[in-house]
Motif scaffolding. Structure first.
Motif, short mmCIF file in Angstrom:
data_model
loop_
_atom_site.label_atom_id
_atom_site.label_comp_id
_atom_site.label_asym_id
_atom_site.label_seq_id
_atom_site.Cartn_x
_atom_site.Cartn_y
_atom_site.Cartn_z
N ALA A 66 0.86 -1.19 0.00
CA ALA A 66 0.00 0.00 0.00
C ALA A 66 0.89 1.23 0.00
CB ALA A 66 -0.90 0.01 1.23
N THR A 67 0.62 2.14 -0.91
CA THR A 67 1.38 3.39 -0.97
C THR A 67 0.42 4.57 -0.83
OG1 THR A 67 3.05 2.43 -2.42
CG2 THR A 67 2.91 4.84 -2.33
N MET A 68 0.74 5.46 0.07
CA MET A 68 -0.05 6.68 0.21
C MET A 68 0.89 7.87 0.24
SD MET A 68 -1.42 5.55 3.94
CE MET A 68 -1.42 3.83 3.47
N ASN A 69 0.40 8.98 -0.28
CA ASN A 69 1.22 10.16 -0.47
C ASN A 69 0.69 11.34 0.33
OD1 ASN A 69 2.88 8.96 -2.72
ND2 ASN A 69 0.84 8.85 -3.62
N CYS A 70 1.61 12.23 0.66
CA CYS A 70 1.26 13.42 1.43
C CYS A 70 1.95 14.61 0.79
CB CYS A 70 1.72 13.24 2.88
SG CYS A 70 1.70 14.72 3.89
N SER A 71 1.20 15.66 0.51
CA SER A 71 1.81 16.89 0.03
C SER A 71 1.54 18.00 1.04
CB SER A 71 1.25 17.27 -1.35
OG SER A 71 -0.16 17.44 -1.27
N TYR A 72 2.48 18.91 1.16
CA TYR A 72 2.31 20.00 2.14
C TYR A 72 2.73 21.31 1.50
CZ TYR A 72 7.31 18.99 2.76
OH TYR A 72 8.64 18.76 2.54
N LYS A 73 2.51 22.41 2.22
CA LYS A 73 2.62 23.71 1.57
C LYS A 73 3.83 24.54 2.00
CE LYS A 73 -2.40 23.87 1.25
NZ LYS A 73 -3.64 24.46 1.80
N THR A 74 4.23 24.45 3.25
CA THR A 74 5.30 25.33 3.74
C THR A 74 6.51 24.51 4.18
OG1 THR A 74 4.46 25.31 6.00
CG2 THR A 74 3.60 27.01 4.52
N SER A 75 7.61 25.18 4.46
CA SER A 75 8.82 24.47 4.89
C SER A 75 8.59 23.81 6.24
CB SER A 75 10.00 25.43 4.95
OG SER A 75 9.74 26.43 5.91
N ALA A 131 3.66 -5.93 2.19
CA ALA A 131 3.03 -7.17 2.65
C ALA A 131 1.90 -6.88 3.63
CB ALA A 131 4.06 -8.10 3.26
N SER A 132 0.92 -6.12 3.19
CA SER A 132 -0.13 -5.64 4.08
C SER A 132 -0.92 -6.78 4.73
CB SER A 132 -1.06 -4.70 3.34
OG SER A 132 -1.71 -5.39 2.31
N ARG A 133 -1.46 -6.47 5.90
CA ARG A 133 -2.26 -7.41 6.68
C ARG A 133 -3.61 -6.79 6.98
NH1 ARG A 133 2.61 -7.89 11.09
NH2 ARG A 133 4.16 -8.91 9.73
N ALA A 134 -4.58 -7.60 7.30
CA ALA A 134 -5.91 -7.07 7.63
C ALA A 134 -5.82 -6.09 8.80
CB ALA A 134 -6.86 -8.22 7.97
N ALA A 135 -4.88 -6.33 9.71
CA ALA A 135 -4.72 -5.45 10.87
C ALA A 135 -4.20 -4.07 10.51
CB ALA A 135 -3.77 -6.09 11.88
N ASP A 136 -3.72 -3.90 9.27
CA ASP A 136 -3.27 -2.58 8.82
C ASP A 136 -4.43 -1.67 8.43
OD1 ASP A 136 -0.48 -4.13 7.10
OD2 ASP A 136 -0.56 -3.28 9.13
N THR A 137 -5.63 -2.23 8.38
CA THR A 137 -6.82 -1.44 8.05
C THR A 137 -6.98 -0.32 9.06
OG1 THR A 137 -7.97 -3.26 6.97
CG2 THR A 137 -9.33 -1.49 7.86
N ALA A 138 -6.93 0.92 8.58
CA ALA A 138 -6.96 2.09 9.46
C ALA A 138 -6.92 3.34 8.59
CB ALA A 138 -5.76 2.09 10.40
N SER A 139 -6.99 4.50 9.23
CA SER A 139 -6.72 5.76 8.55
C SER A 139 -5.29 6.18 8.85
CB SER A 139 -7.68 6.85 9.03
OG SER A 139 -8.99 6.58 8.59
N TYR A 140 -4.62 6.71 7.85
CA TYR A 140 -3.23 7.12 7.99
C TYR A 140 -3.12 8.61 7.72
CZ TYR A 140 -2.15 2.19 8.17
OH TYR A 140 -2.09 0.87 8.54
N PHE A 141 -2.42 9.29 8.62
CA PHE A 141 -2.26 10.75 8.52
C PHE A 141 -0.79 11.12 8.50
CE2 PHE A 141 -6.59 12.13 9.26
CZ PHE A 141 -7.16 11.08 9.94
N CYS A 142 -0.48 12.14 7.70
CA CYS A 142 0.84 12.75 7.81
C CYS A 142 0.68 14.02 8.64
CB CYS A 142 1.44 13.05 6.45
SG CYS A 142 0.58 14.32 5.49
N ALA A 143 1.73 14.37 9.37
CA ALA A 143 1.72 15.59 10.18
C ALA A 143 3.06 16.27 10.01
CB ALA A 143 1.47 15.26 11.65
N THR A 144 3.01 17.56 9.69
CA THR A 144 4.25 18.30 9.49
C THR A 144 4.61 19.10 10.73
OG1 THR A 144 2.90 20.00 8.41
CG2 THR A 144 4.07 18.46 6.98
N GLY A 145 5.87 19.02 11.11
CA GLY A 145 6.36 19.72 12.29
C GLY A 145 7.10 20.98 11.89
N HIS A 146 6.86 22.06 12.65
CA HIS A 146 7.38 23.37 12.31
C HIS A 146 8.13 23.98 13.48
CE1 HIS A 146 4.69 23.27 8.79
NE2 HIS A 146 3.99 22.52 9.59
#
Lengths: 110, 112
Positions: free
Chosen positions: A19-28, A78-93
């Motif tokens: 599973a591949t998921m992407n995150c884009s952000y706006k500032t440094s 090699a995903s598993r059923a237990a990986d079912t969830a929501s995934y979030f990226c968070a940027t630190g400043h």
């Protein structure tokens, strides 16, 4: 306001697939972190990557960061059923505030 | 080693009421942050407390206030509740100077 945008918004795969998921952000940023959330409960920290790093691994997780494109990707192998969830990226400043994206809902079918 | 704990787990209030949510940080952590997560959205930063002072604040009205106690535990207070305040409220703790935050299970607030 949301800083990051995850893509796709939802993803459904078979067990054993990647599973591949992407995150884009706006500032440094100083760093970028990925979190998992099961069924609207608390977030679990998965991995942190600093702005001077390009790739990090942790178990079945691989994270990349491209600061020139202001984007990051999370690969779960090699995903598993237990990986079912929501995934979030968070940027630190600099100012200590973490800004979360909108999340990717991953469903792994057994 | 206890993780971050929050109370209560669920709460139902009516418009105009006031609510207080509580958070105990992970053992050894001195910094507490609060987030609001609406259904289907990512968490939104409310504010952060360190050394009993509000150090950073997100884009939330003054109806949202907080406090940190000498034992590092924290409270989030919301006055004059609106329907739109219905959300999952998450507390996260960290150690000053460290980037990783550890989240509690959250308090789900429903405003009727």
């Amino acid at each position: 306001s949301q800083q990051g945008e995850e893509d796709p918004q939802a993803l459904s795969i078979q067990e054993g697939e990647n599973a591949t998921m992407n995150c884009s952000y706006k500032t440094s940023i100083n760093n970028l972190q990925w979190y998992r959330q099961n069924s609207g409960r608390g977030l679990v920290h998965l991995i942190l990557i600093r702005s001077n790093e390009r790739e990090k691994h942790s178990g079945r997780l691989r994270v990349t960061l491209d600061t020139s494109k202001k984007s990051s990707s999370l690969l779960i192998t090699a995903s598993r059923a237990a990986d079912t969830a929501s995934y979030f990226c968070a940027t630190g400043h600099e100012l200590k505030e973490y800004i979360f994206g909108t999340g990717t809902r991953l469903k792994v079918l057994a | 080693d206890a993780g971050v704990t929050q109370s209560p787990t669920h709460l139902i209030k009516t418009r105009g009421q006031q609510v207080t949510l509580r958070c105990s940080p992970k053992s050894g952590h001195d910094t507490v942050s609060w987030y609001q997560q609406a259904l289907g959205q990512g968490p939104q930063f409310i504010f952060q407390y360190y050394e009993e002072e509000e150090r950073q604040r997100g884009n939330f009205p003054d109806r949202f206030s907080g406090h940190q106690f000498p034992n590092y535990s924290s409270e989030l207070n919301v006055n004059a509740l609106l329907l739109g305040d219905s959300a999952l409220y998450l507390c996260a703790s960290s150690l000053e100077g460290r980037e990783t935050q550890y989240f509690g299970p959250g308090t789900r607030l429903l405003v009727l």
